[in-house]
Every structure is written in structure tokens, then in C-alpha cells.
Design a protein around this motif. Structure first.
Motif, PDB file in Angstrom:
ATOM      1  N   SER A 111     -61.758 -28.784  23.099  1.00 41.13           N
ATOM      2  CA  SER A 111     -61.973 -30.219  23.538  1.00 41.13           C
ATOM      3  C   SER A 111     -61.000 -31.323  22.680  1.00 41.13           C
ATOM      4  CB  SER A 111     -63.576 -30.734  23.149  1.00 41.13           C
ATOM      5  OG  SER A 111     -64.209 -29.948  23.874  1.00 41.13           O
ATOM      6  N   LEU A 112     -60.713 -30.967  21.347  1.00 36.14           N
ATOM      7  CA  LEU A 112     -59.765 -31.697  20.702  1.00 36.14           C
ATOM      8  C   LEU A 112     -58.386 -31.551  21.408  1.00 36.14           C
ATOM      9  CD1 LEU A 112     -59.205 -33.310  18.248  1.00 36.14           C
ATOM     10  CD2 LEU A 112     -58.965 -31.364  17.091  1.00 36.14           C
ATOM     11  N   LEU A 113     -58.106 -30.446  21.710  1.00 38.83           N
ATOM     12  CA  LEU A 113     -56.841 -30.208  22.119  1.00 38.83           C
ATOM     13  C   LEU A 113     -56.602 -30.748  23.459  1.00 38.83           C
ATOM     14  CD1 LEU A 113     -56.180 -26.331  21.260  1.00 38.83           C
ATOM     15  CD2 LEU A 113     -54.912 -28.253  20.284  1.00 38.83           C
ATOM     16  N   CYS A 114     -57.412 -30.926  24.534  1.00 35.31           N
ATOM     17  CA  CYS A 114     -57.514 -31.586  25.704  1.00 35.31           C
ATOM     18  C   CYS A 114     -57.401 -33.079  25.467  1.00 35.31           C
ATOM     19  CB  CYS A 114     -58.725 -31.186  26.715  1.00 35.31           C
ATOM     20  SG  CYS A 114     -58.739 -29.510  27.174  1.00 35.31           S
ATOM     21  N   PHE A 115     -58.515 -33.436  24.515  1.00 37.44           N
ATOM     22  CA  PHE A 115     -58.432 -35.003  24.143  1.00 37.44           C
ATOM     23  C   PHE A 115     -56.973 -35.577  23.963  1.00 37.44           C
ATOM     24  CE2 PHE A 115     -59.350 -38.576  21.553  1.00 37.44           C
ATOM     25  CZ  PHE A 115     -59.981 -39.436  22.464  1.00 37.44           C
ATOM     26  N   THR A 116     -56.448 -34.845  22.728  1.00 34.58           N
ATOM     27  CA  THR A 116     -55.251 -35.199  22.249  1.00 34.58           C
ATOM     28  C   THR A 116     -54.007 -35.174  23.283  1.00 34.58           C
ATOM     29  OG1 THR A 116     -54.688 -33.056  21.153  1.00 34.58           O
ATOM     30  CG2 THR A 116     -55.924 -34.949  19.843  1.00 34.58           C
ATOM     31  N   ALA A 117     -54.049 -34.187  23.942  1.00 35.35           N
ATOM     32  CA  ALA A 117     -52.901 -33.890  25.172  1.00 35.35           C
ATOM     33  C   ALA A 117     -53.377 -35.001  26.222  1.00 35.35           C
ATOM     34  CB  ALA A 117     -53.054 -32.387  25.806  1.00 35.35           C
ATOM     35  N   GLN A 118     -54.463 -35.435  26.515  1.00 38.49           N
ATOM     36  CA  GLN A 118     -54.658 -36.539  27.616  1.00 38.49           C
ATOM     37  C   GLN A 118     -54.177 -37.776  27.023  1.00 38.49           C
ATOM     38  OE1 GLN A 118     -58.484 -36.176  29.148  1.00 38.49           O
ATOM     39  NE2 GLN A 118     -57.945 -37.247  31.012  1.00 38.49           N
ATOM     40  N   ARG A 119     -54.697 -38.077  25.741  1.00 41.48           N
ATOM     41  CA  ARG A 119     -54.262 -39.073  25.233  1.00 41.48           C
ATOM     42  C   ARG A 119     -52.637 -39.494  24.788  1.00 41.48           C
ATOM     43  NH1 ARG A 119     -58.484 -42.407  23.654  1.00 41.48           N
ATOM     44  NH2 ARG A 119     -56.591 -43.928  23.385  1.00 41.48           N
ATOM     45  N   GLY A 120     -51.945 -38.323  24.891  1.00 36.66           N
ATOM     46  CA  GLY A 120     -50.627 -38.375  24.591  1.00 36.66           C
ATOM     47  C   GLY A 120     -50.288 -38.584  23.068  1.00 36.66           C
ATOM     48  N   GLN A 179     -56.362 -21.720  30.930  1.00 37.14           N
ATOM     49  CA  GLN A 179     -55.949 -22.757  31.698  1.00 37.14           C
ATOM     50  C   GLN A 179     -55.189 -24.022  30.950  1.00 37.14           C
ATOM     51  OE1 GLN A 179     -56.010 -23.178  34.889  1.00 37.14           O
ATOM     52  NE2 GLN A 179     -56.849 -21.065  35.187  1.00 37.14           N
ATOM     53  N   PHE A 180     -55.499 -24.150  29.775  1.00 38.32           N
ATOM     54  CA  PHE A 180     -54.781 -25.225  28.834  1.00 38.32           C
ATOM     55  C   PHE A 180     -53.380 -24.713  28.566  1.00 38.32           C
ATOM     56  CE2 PHE A 180     -53.361 -27.023  24.905  1.00 38.32           C
ATOM     57  CZ  PHE A 180     -53.762 -28.370  25.060  1.00 38.32           C
ATOM     58  N   ASP A 181     -52.573 -25.821  28.922  1.00 37.06           N
ATOM     59  CA  ASP A 181     -51.077 -25.546  28.804  1.00 37.06           C
ATOM     60  C   ASP A 181     -50.744 -25.964  27.373  1.00 37.06           C
ATOM     61  OD1 ASP A 181     -48.374 -25.287  29.070  1.00 37.06           O
ATOM     62  OD2 ASP A 181     -48.192 -25.659  31.078  1.00 37.06           O
ATOM     63  N   PRO A 182     -50.406 -25.192  26.434  1.00 33.49           N
ATOM     64  CA  PRO A 182     -49.856 -25.711  25.097  1.00 33.49           C
ATOM     65  C   PRO A 182     -48.764 -26.544  25.196  1.00 33.49           C
ATOM     66  CG  PRO A 182     -49.589 -23.422  25.260  1.00 33.49           C
ATOM     67  CD  PRO A 182     -50.347 -23.790  26.595  1.00 33.49           C
ATOM     68  N   ARG A 183     -47.720 -26.428  26.262  1.00 34.84           N
ATOM     69  CA  ARG A 183     -46.435 -27.220  26.248  1.00 34.84           C
ATOM     70  C   ARG A 183     -46.977 -28.681  26.284  1.00 34.84           C
ATOM     71  NH1 ARG A 183     -43.964 -23.600  31.089  1.00 34.84           N
ATOM     72  NH2 ARG A 183     -46.318 -23.770  31.520  1.00 34.84           N
ATOM     73  N   LEU A 184     -48.147 -28.972  26.841  1.00 34.09           N
ATOM     74  CA  LEU A 184     -48.326 -30.637  26.960  1.00 34.09           C
ATOM     75  C   LEU A 184     -48.609 -30.983  25.490  1.00 34.09           C
ATOM     76  CD1 LEU A 184     -51.458 -30.178  29.391  1.00 34.09           C
ATOM     77  CD2 LEU A 184     -49.201 -31.259  29.945  1.00 34.09           C
ATOM     78  N   ILE A 185     -48.806 -30.421  24.246  1.00 35.81           N
ATOM     79  CA  ILE A 185     -48.824 -30.949  23.166  1.00 35.81           C
ATOM     80  C   ILE A 185     -47.691 -31.397  22.538  1.00 35.81           C
ATOM     81  CG2 ILE A 185     -49.218 -30.181  20.494  1.00 35.81           C
ATOM     82  CD1 ILE A 185     -50.983 -27.989  21.428  1.00 35.81           C
ATOM     83  N   TRP A 186     -46.240 -30.961  23.330  1.00 38.69           N
ATOM     84  CA  TRP A 186     -45.037 -31.240  22.653  1.00 38.69           C
ATOM     85  C   TRP A 186     -44.334 -32.465  23.821  1.00 38.69           C
ATOM     86  CZ3 TRP A 186     -43.158 -29.917  18.163  1.00 38.69           C
ATOM     87  CH2 TRP A 186     -44.040 -28.530  17.740  1.00 38.69           C
ATOM     88  N   ASP A 187     -45.169 -32.726  25.004  1.00 33.00           N
ATOM     89  CA  ASP A 187     -44.540 -33.708  25.872  1.00 33.00           C
ATOM     90  C   ASP A 187     -44.533 -35.057  25.094  1.00 33.00           C
ATOM     91  OD1 ASP A 187     -44.339 -31.862  27.664  1.00 33.00           O
ATOM     92  OD2 ASP A 187     -45.847 -32.562  28.945  1.00 33.00           O
ATOM     93  N   GLN A 188     -45.342 -35.175  24.307  1.00 33.42           N
ATOM     94  CA  GLN A 188     -45.271 -36.791  23.837  1.00 33.42           C
ATOM     95  C   GLN A 188     -44.145 -36.950  22.551  1.00 33.42           C
ATOM     96  OE1 GLN A 188     -47.061 -39.455  24.682  1.00 33.42           O
ATOM     97  NE2 GLN A 188     -45.919 -40.610  23.274  1.00 33.42           N
TER      98      GLN A 188
END
Length: 214
Positions: free
Chosen positions: A118-127, A193-202
Motif C-alpha cells: 500500500s505504501l509503494l502504491c501510494f507513493t508511486a501514485q503521488r509521484g 502487478q506492481f511495476d517497480p519502474r514507477l518508483i523511478w519515474d518521478q
């Protein structure tokens, strides 16, 4: 520090085998030349699918801990045991190591997986751009411990087989084991399903903005 992603370099990594390939725009879906898997720079609807699986797992987490995992019938009577009652029984019997293992694998780990994902999804969604290395390590840790999440199911299955063979009593899996197994499967699917590459997009976007200002 400036980070250069594979997407910036015109490359795409295969989710199945990890091979880097050139991103080519075609009418048909691009496939990995090594394993034939479909290539995509980001998993489609990654956050939406992960959130849906996490919510379902969180709902089932309650009956998994409330409903009986194991039902026993013997000459002494009938009994039903939940995960926590089993932990308490082992603790009161002096089996402290086993009680800690069952509590950690069956109660603590699933809860921590739900919180961490949930933390990973929230932080990725908020950028959020803080601590991408630590968040990536957290994701890999979740994937690693996922294989140990079925401990309770294995223990119940083993006890059912051994006790029934010896005709000491009749042990049946309770409804809680179905909910618990569903929680384990759903959290494993959520991590997939979670894409860890979203962590680095921001991080990449922040570097691009910095270059524009320079």
C-alpha cells in the motif's frame, strides 16, 4: 544525481527474462526476441490492478484470522482453532520457537505485506521521489518473502494427513484456511502487478525539469 532510465535510452526490459530490447513502434505487440513475452515499458494499469488486489486481500485478512483454520473431532470432543489460538496453544505448551514462527508467517508477514505494498502504491501514485533505492529494496523483499507465506496451509495439510492416517482423530481444514490462502495468493498477485519502474519515474521527471532550468 541524474538517473538515465532504459525508457530514456529507447530500451525496454522483458518482465519474463530481463533482456533489454530496442523499443520499436509497430502495429502488433512487440515481443522479446529471447522468450517471446510481450514487451511493454510499463505494466498496463499497474496501480489500479494492484490496489484492487490489495483491497480484496485486506478484506479477506479479517476472516482469515477470525474463522477456524482447523476443526478437530475426537473422543474428547470437538474443537476449532484459529491462527491466534494455535499460536497461544504453542506458547502455553512451551513451544516458543514454533509459536513465533507461526505468528510471524501467518499474522505479521501478511499484514506487513499489505502495508508495504500500500505504501509503494501510494507513493508511486503521488509521484513521491524520496528514497527510491529503499523503496525498490522493499519491493524485492516483498517478492522474496512471498514464497514463505503458505506456511500455515502446509502445517494444516501435514497435520490432517498424519493424524488421519494414525486414526487418532479426525481433522479437517476450516473455512479460515480458504480465506488465508486467498490472502496469500492475492498479495502475491498484487506484488506481481506492481511495476517497480514507477518508483523511478518521478526521479526521471525531476531530472528533466532540472535540465530545462539549466
Amino acid at each position: 544525481m541524474k538517473f538515465r532510465s532504459a525508457k530514456d535510452a529507447g530500451l525496454v526490459a522483458c518482465d519474463a527474462c530481463g533482456r533489454l530490447s530496442r523499443a520499436v513502434k509497430t502495429i502488433e505487440k512487440a515481443r522479446c526476441p529471447r522468450c517471446g513475452a510481450v514487451l511493454h515499458q510499463r505494466k498496463v494499469d499497474s496501480l489500479a490492478r494492484t490496489w484492487a488486489l490489495l483491497i480484496a486481500a485486506a478484506i479477506l485478512y479479517i476472516p482469515a484470522n477470525v474463522l477456524p483454520m482447523m476443526q478437530t473431532r475426537s473422543l474428547l470432543g470437538n474443537s476449532s482453532d484459529t491462527i491466534m489460538s494455535g499460536v497461544i496453544y504453542f506458547w502455553n505448551s512451551g513451544e516458543y520457537d514454533l509459536a513465533i514462527v507461526v505468528f510471524t508467517a501467518s499474522i505479521l508477514v501478511p499484514m506487513l505485506k499489505l502495508i508495504a505494498l500500500s505504501l509503494l502504491c501510494f507513493t508511486a501514485q503521488r509521484g513521491a521521489g524520496w528514497n527510491p533505492h529503499q523503496r525498490t529494496k522493499l519491493y524485492h523483499m516483498i517478492e522474496f518473502i512471498g514464497r514463505w507465506s503458505m506456511l500455515d496451509v502446509f502445517v494444516v495439510a501435514l497435520m490432517v494427513a498424519l493424524v488421519n492416517i494414525q486414526s487418532l482423530a479426525v481433522i479437517q481444514a476450516g473455512p479460515g484456511i480458504l480465506a488465508f490462502g486467498s490472502v496469500v495468493v492475492l498479495t502475491m498477485l498484487a506484488s506481481m502487478q506492481f511495476d517497480p519502474r514507477l518508483i523511478w519515474d518521478q526521479i526521471r521527471d525531476d531530472d528533466s525539469e532540472q535540465d530545462d532550468h539549466d
